[in-house]
Design an enzyme around this catalytic site. Sequence first.
Site, PDB file in Angstrom:
ATOM      1  N   HIS A 159      40.075  78.921  42.019  1.00 36.77           N
ATOM      2  CA  HIS A 159      41.488  78.702  41.658  1.00 36.77           C
ATOM      3  C   HIS A 159      42.419  78.974  42.848  1.00 36.77           C
ATOM      4  O   HIS A 159      43.583  79.312  42.660  1.00 36.77           O
ATOM      5  CB  HIS A 159      41.909  79.575  40.476  1.00 36.77           C
ATOM      6  CG  HIS A 159      40.928  79.573  39.347  1.00 36.77           C
ATOM      7  ND1 HIS A 159      41.001  78.677  38.306  1.00 36.77           N
ATOM      8  CD2 HIS A 159      39.820  80.333  39.108  1.00 36.77           C
ATOM      9  CE1 HIS A 159      39.991  78.901  37.470  1.00 36.77           C
ATOM     10  NE2 HIS A 159      39.259  79.889  37.941  1.00 36.77           N
ATOM     11  N   SER A 280      55.609  67.967  67.225  1.00 37.78           N
ATOM     12  CA  SER A 280      56.752  67.377  66.546  1.00 37.78           C
ATOM     13  C   SER A 280      57.779  66.975  67.593  1.00 37.78           C
ATOM     14  O   SER A 280      57.902  67.620  68.636  1.00 37.78           O
ATOM     15  CB  SER A 280      57.361  68.415  65.598  1.00 37.78           C
ATOM     16  OG  SER A 280      58.706  68.085  65.324  1.00 37.78           O
ATOM     17  N   LYS A 286      55.650  73.242  66.616  1.00 40.34           N
ATOM     18  CA  LYS A 286      54.677  72.631  65.715  1.00 40.34           C
ATOM     19  C   LYS A 286      53.409  72.144  66.381  1.00 40.34           C
ATOM     20  O   LYS A 286      53.426  71.623  67.485  1.00 40.34           O
ATOM     21  CB  LYS A 286      55.326  71.437  64.998  1.00 40.34           C
ATOM     22  CG  LYS A 286      56.453  71.832  64.084  1.00 40.34           C
ATOM     23  CD  LYS A 286      55.980  72.230  62.727  1.00 40.34           C
ATOM     24  CE  LYS A 286      55.676  70.970  61.938  1.00 40.34           C
ATOM     25  NZ  LYS A 286      55.421  71.279  60.547  1.00 40.34           N
ATOM     26  N   GLU A 293      44.757  65.206  58.141  1.00 38.70           N
ATOM     27  CA  GLU A 293      45.736  64.627  57.211  1.00 38.70           C
ATOM     28  C   GLU A 293      45.520  63.129  57.041  1.00 38.70           C
ATOM     29  O   GLU A 293      45.577  62.581  55.941  1.00 38.70           O
ATOM     30  CB  GLU A 293      47.162  64.873  57.720  1.00 38.70           C
ATOM     31  CG  GLU A 293      47.636  66.296  57.517  1.00 38.70           C
ATOM     32  CD  GLU A 293      49.007  66.509  58.126  1.00 38.70           C
ATOM     33  OE1 GLU A 293      49.987  66.495  57.377  1.00 38.70           O
ATOM     34  OE2 GLU A 293      49.101  66.687  59.350  1.00 38.70           O
ATOM     35  N   GLN A 325      34.309  35.216  48.010  1.00 37.92           N
ATOM     36  CA  GLN A 325      34.825  35.247  49.380  1.00 37.92           C
ATOM     37  C   GLN A 325      35.704  36.486  49.600  1.00 37.92           C
ATOM     38  O   GLN A 325      35.853  36.960  50.723  1.00 37.92           O
ATOM     39  CB  GLN A 325      35.614  33.963  49.648  1.00 37.92           C
ATOM     40  CG  GLN A 325      36.156  33.845  51.039  1.00 37.92           C
ATOM     41  CD  GLN A 325      36.579  32.415  51.354  1.00 37.92           C
ATOM     42  OE1 GLN A 325      35.751  31.529  51.446  1.00 37.92           O
ATOM     43  NE2 GLN A 325      37.869  32.186  51.481  1.00 37.92           N
TER      44      GLN A 325
HETATM   45  N1  ARG Z   1      33.237  31.507  52.720  1.00 36.17           N
HETATM   46  C1  ARG Z   1      32.379  31.573  51.584  1.00 36.17           C
HETATM   47  C2  ARG Z   1      32.267  33.020  51.079  1.00 36.17           C
HETATM   48  O1  ARG Z   1      32.653  33.876  51.780  1.00 36.17           O
HETATM   49  C3  ARG Z   1      31.018  31.056  51.935  1.00 36.17           C
HETATM   50  C4  ARG Z   1      30.275  30.468  50.790  1.00 36.17           C
HETATM   51  C5  ARG Z   1      30.952  29.245  50.320  1.00 36.17           C
HETATM   52  N2  ARG Z   1      30.205  28.560  49.335  1.00 36.17           N
HETATM   53  C6  ARG Z   1      30.752  27.617  48.603  1.00 36.17           C
HETATM   54  N3  ARG Z   1      29.997  27.070  47.727  1.00 36.17           N
HETATM   55  N4  ARG Z   1      31.998  27.248  48.729  1.00 36.17           N
HETATM   56  O2  ARG Z   1      31.783  33.308  50.016  1.00 36.17           O
END
Ligand code: ARG
Length: 465
Positions: A159, A280, A286, A293, A325
């Site tokens: 605590h 600082s 300081k 941090e 993606q």
């Molecule tokens: N740039 C795409 C990704 O990062 C690659 C795969 C794309 N495949 C597709 N069928 N459009 O996932």
Amino acid sequence: MNTEHKPWAGRFTEETDAFVETFTASIEFDKRLAPHDIQGSIAHATMLGRIGLLSEKECKAIIQGLEGILVDIERGDFHWSVELEDVHMNIEARLIDRIGDAGKKLHTGRSRNDQVATDIRLFLRTEIDLIIEQLIRLKIALIDLAEREADAIMPGFTHLQVAQPITFGHHMMAWHEMLNRDCERLADCRKRVNIMPLGAAALAGTSYPLDRDLTAELLGFSLPSANSLDAVSDRDFAIEFAACASLIMMHLSRFSEELILWTSAQFGFIDLPDAFCTGSSIMPQKKNPDVPELVRGKTGRVFGSLFALLTLMKSQPLAYNKDNQEDKEPLFDTVDTLQNCLHAFADMMPHVRINREAMLASAKKGFATATDLADYLVRKGLAFRDAHEIVGKAVRLGLETRRDLSEISLPELQKFSPEIESDVFDVLTLEGSVAARDLFGGTAPKRVREAARLARRKLEGAKKS
Ligand code: ARG
């Protein structure tokens, strides 16, 4: 770019909208995967050559072409094109430019879906190994500190109130244990990262007789993936990594919090090296603990990435969707943040200096040996509950007369319990208190040295194997 030149030009009659082209492109961030993309392509081409789908000449041209492209990329001599959307199509287009028709055969039996899944796994495997190296550096720094300060007494807190005296070495070994589990978790995660998707193609596998075991072996993967739909779609391995990373950051953040408290004038337990602090611009006195941090602050983005990845995955029907993606930026950011934070800690910890006097004085303040007095009475035959109450009264006297238990005279103590004898003062010292916790996992200096020795031996054993 004219639609004519897109790989899907045959099917399309309209050009891609210019904004959509930029919106859907990933090249700005996935170009980072280029070395892994090339490594994967070289293995795929080698395998296609072995099974006779590429002639020896074609195979050689492809591999040399890819190696040349890697050199160009490393030199910064490669033009990444947004029109070519991503790293995979940029490299393939350049290969075809360089070597002609043979380059058009590289994508046989492959899709960008299994290609990108392979790239990320190769990337993450490399990064996990580098992160484990940093963790080991930090663990060594903590073991060194624990050994050096095995008998330095400080207050142990619950605590954030003084609870019982402990040793600084013991405290460092606590952090070591946490980081040790972090290492184990990453090593375990790596097993599930190290599976090869190639051969899954777009989603269903491929009709070519690919030798998936060979490709896996060439890339150092332990096994080819067992289901093509799963292989191209799930990113659970990245989520698992982000969870491991979040736990590490949670630990580093707690660690930071303690370092920050301990450097304050109110505690004054440690001194951080100037090289890791800033001053600082207005207050000349300081010295701010910026590194811990910032590490504490950066924890939030790693937790955020974990949630981004979980949310990214949660509603996707099988198999691949473009959503995936979006796995890259949080993953890259997690890797970079973690690397940097561990790097800073591993560099900083060997230079931490402790102030033994301040820690000792602080341990003397909070009646840290009260439990020792109760244990003493138990050894004299009292029940622990009765002993607890007697010590409580002694503490109250100490509070009222502003004295530590060790400063109360024997006759005064004997008023609380006639069982108390002059040997009581052995247990009322801080040194006696820590030395008494002499069991496996305890804070006695002897045990701390033993724990440090064991930890070092384990690390050396792991290095050899
Ligand atoms: N740039 C795409 C990704 O990062 C690659 C795969 C794309 N495949 C597709 N069928 N459009 O996932």
